[in-house]
Write an enzyme that holds these catalytic residues in place. Structure first.
Site, PDB file in Angstrom:
ATOM      1  N   ASP A   9     -12.937 -75.946  77.234  1.00  0.00           N
ATOM      2  CA  ASP A   9     -12.870 -77.208  76.607  1.00  0.00           C
ATOM      3  C   ASP A   9     -13.105 -77.176  75.112  1.00  0.00           C
ATOM      4  O   ASP A   9     -13.945 -76.261  74.701  1.00  0.00           O
ATOM      5  CB  ASP A   9     -13.768 -78.208  77.089  1.00  0.00           C
ATOM      6  CG  ASP A   9     -13.825 -79.642  76.316  1.00  0.00           C
ATOM      7  OD1 ASP A   9     -12.839 -79.999  76.171  1.00  0.00           O
ATOM      8  OD2 ASP A   9     -14.927 -79.794  76.147  1.00  0.00           O
ATOM      9  N   TYR A  11     -13.690 -80.181  72.458  1.00  0.00           N
ATOM     10  CA  TYR A  11     -14.317 -80.970  71.625  1.00  0.00           C
ATOM     11  C   TYR A  11     -15.806 -81.172  72.455  1.00  0.00           C
ATOM     12  O   TYR A  11     -15.780 -81.509  73.707  1.00  0.00           O
ATOM     13  CB  TYR A  11     -13.841 -82.345  71.633  1.00  0.00           C
ATOM     14  CG  TYR A  11     -12.314 -82.201  70.937  1.00  0.00           C
ATOM     15  CD1 TYR A  11     -12.249 -81.753  69.654  1.00  0.00           C
ATOM     16  CD2 TYR A  11     -11.093 -82.566  71.578  1.00  0.00           C
ATOM     17  CE1 TYR A  11     -10.989 -81.570  68.857  1.00  0.00           C
ATOM     18  CE2 TYR A  11      -9.967 -82.352  70.755  1.00  0.00           C
ATOM     19  CZ  TYR A  11      -9.778 -82.094  69.501  1.00  0.00           C
ATOM     20  OH  TYR A  11      -8.667 -82.018  68.794  1.00  0.00           O
ATOM     21  N   SER A 115      -7.385 -78.361  76.326  1.00  0.00           N
ATOM     22  CA  SER A 115      -7.939 -79.416  75.586  1.00  0.00           C
ATOM     23  C   SER A 115      -7.092 -80.598  75.676  1.00  0.00           C
ATOM     24  O   SER A 115      -5.833 -80.679  75.676  1.00  0.00           O
ATOM     25  CB  SER A 115      -8.200 -79.336  74.169  1.00  0.00           C
ATOM     26  OG  SER A 115      -8.542 -80.379  73.279  1.00  0.00           O
TER      27      SER A 115
END
Lengths: 248, 248
Positions: A9, A11, A115
């Site tokens: 991932d 963020y 993402s």
């Protein structure tokens, strides 16, 4: 069973979304931390709500809408220039210090990002931080027009990298993302970026609990969603060891 | 175009979910308000996340899991008896004072609830509050195994009441629910249960913004989701007038 690909991932996992607090504080003194927390909560909420409403818009739209919401409910006045300067920060987020060494240590595997970010946001972010040279792919959920934790989003790993779910280690700091990936069938390591100990230190002594700390807590502590990640780690540097465990 | 049916959201719209604060405060002095806010945020998050993960469990399960999460992150110890006593409150929520008079004034239309609540929770709640005598139907999303704001959830109005979306007025205090209903194609009135003015009064003067007030704000102020409800009201007593407008 080998781990052929390690997928991250972006963020909150590779990039510190809390690092926007600096620029929001500069733009709105005294409100930086509050803006950062509400913005993040609403950004995620909107990604889930628009997915469920079947009204997908890409993550740059959602990021802007959630920032507009945040400034509105805080009663803050702003012009386009300030708004754009804050938004721009999302293209220049700071990678956590453990990112580069870990990617280097794992370079004999396929490495990728999966993402919610739009292709435009992600490509700028990985280029600006130099991560593009370390990754085999930067996968945006935009190809499916739905956000994580929809199974459709996680299915992009296999179709893009050609690696089966059983041979993928997915890494996220976001509890709901770790649970979603596990529900889909990936091997999952959850990285606890905010530890309960750090949370406790954060608490203001004059109150029972500091509400701002709670805002962070509700985004960072493991959720009750009926699934559990396979591994809990506190630093990305633990990943090579985990990859090795899967091979033994 | 006539409004043949007026359909209400339950939690936060007809029933005051904030009324759990009394019992949570009694069980955990000093934490009542904090528990109430975090519990509600996570309850909604879990309904959306489980919908997206295709891991539906009914709302009583989700309500319990989100309460367990809340007590855990606040570091609060509890036994089964306390837990059950708090959960039980969801079957005895206080209806807002404007509910009974408004339902009486609208009794020449079909009247119903469409709620995320499980059939067990809803049936107990409407019976305990006497609303069962005023309603033609209490519709739970459980029939579709997905939560609002999924279009499947709102489709239950037409299949249950036999009234087309264009002839339904849907009423919710939850901004995301009002947006979801509008995106689906219903006529929508959003009731602003927490006004910006009340929010401002709530603010503690010694801080720029009181974080607990912000917790309430992020659940009560209109969202930025690309759709807008048709009507904004501040009391249910405005509804008969709105129904009449649609007929003129």
């Amino acid at each position: 069973m080998n781990i052929e690909a390690v997928v991250f991932d972006a963020y909150g996992t590779l990039y510190d979304v809390q690092s926007v607090a600096e620029i929001t504080e500069e733009a709105f003194p005294g409100y930086g931390e509050m803006i950062t927390q509400i913005w993040r909560i609403k950004q995620l909420e909107y990604s889930w709500l628009r997915s469920m409403m079947q009204r997908y818009r890409d993550f740059s739209v959602i990021t802007g809408e959630s920032l507009a919401y945040t400034l509105r409910i805080l009663g803050l006045q702003y012009d386009d220039a300030i708004f754009e300067r804050i938004m721009e920060k999302y293209l220049h987020l700071d990678p956590y210090p453990d990112v580069m060494p870990t990617l280097a240590a794992l370079k004999d595997r396929k490495l990728a990002i999966l993402s919610n970010g739009s292709p435009g946001m992600l490509n700028a972010l990985v280029a600006n931080s130099g991560l593009d040279r370390m990754l085999d792919a930067t996968i945006s959920v935009d190809a499916k027009k739905v956000f994580k934790p929809s199974p459709d989003a996680y299915s992009l790993i296999e179709t893009t990298l050609g690696v089966k779910s059983a041979d993928v280690l997915f890494v996220s700091s976001n509890p709901w993302d770790a649970c979603g990936a596990k529900a889909f069938g990936l091997n999952v390591a959850w990285i606890e970026r905010v530890t309960p100990e750090a949370m406790a230190l954060d608490c203001v002594e004059s109150e029972l609990v500091a509400p701002l700390t709670m805002f962070k807590a509700i985004g960072s502590q493991m959720d009750e969603l009926g699934v559990e990640p396979d591994h809990r780690i506190r630093a990305l540097s633990e990943l090579p060891k985990i990859v090795a465990i899967h091979e033994s």
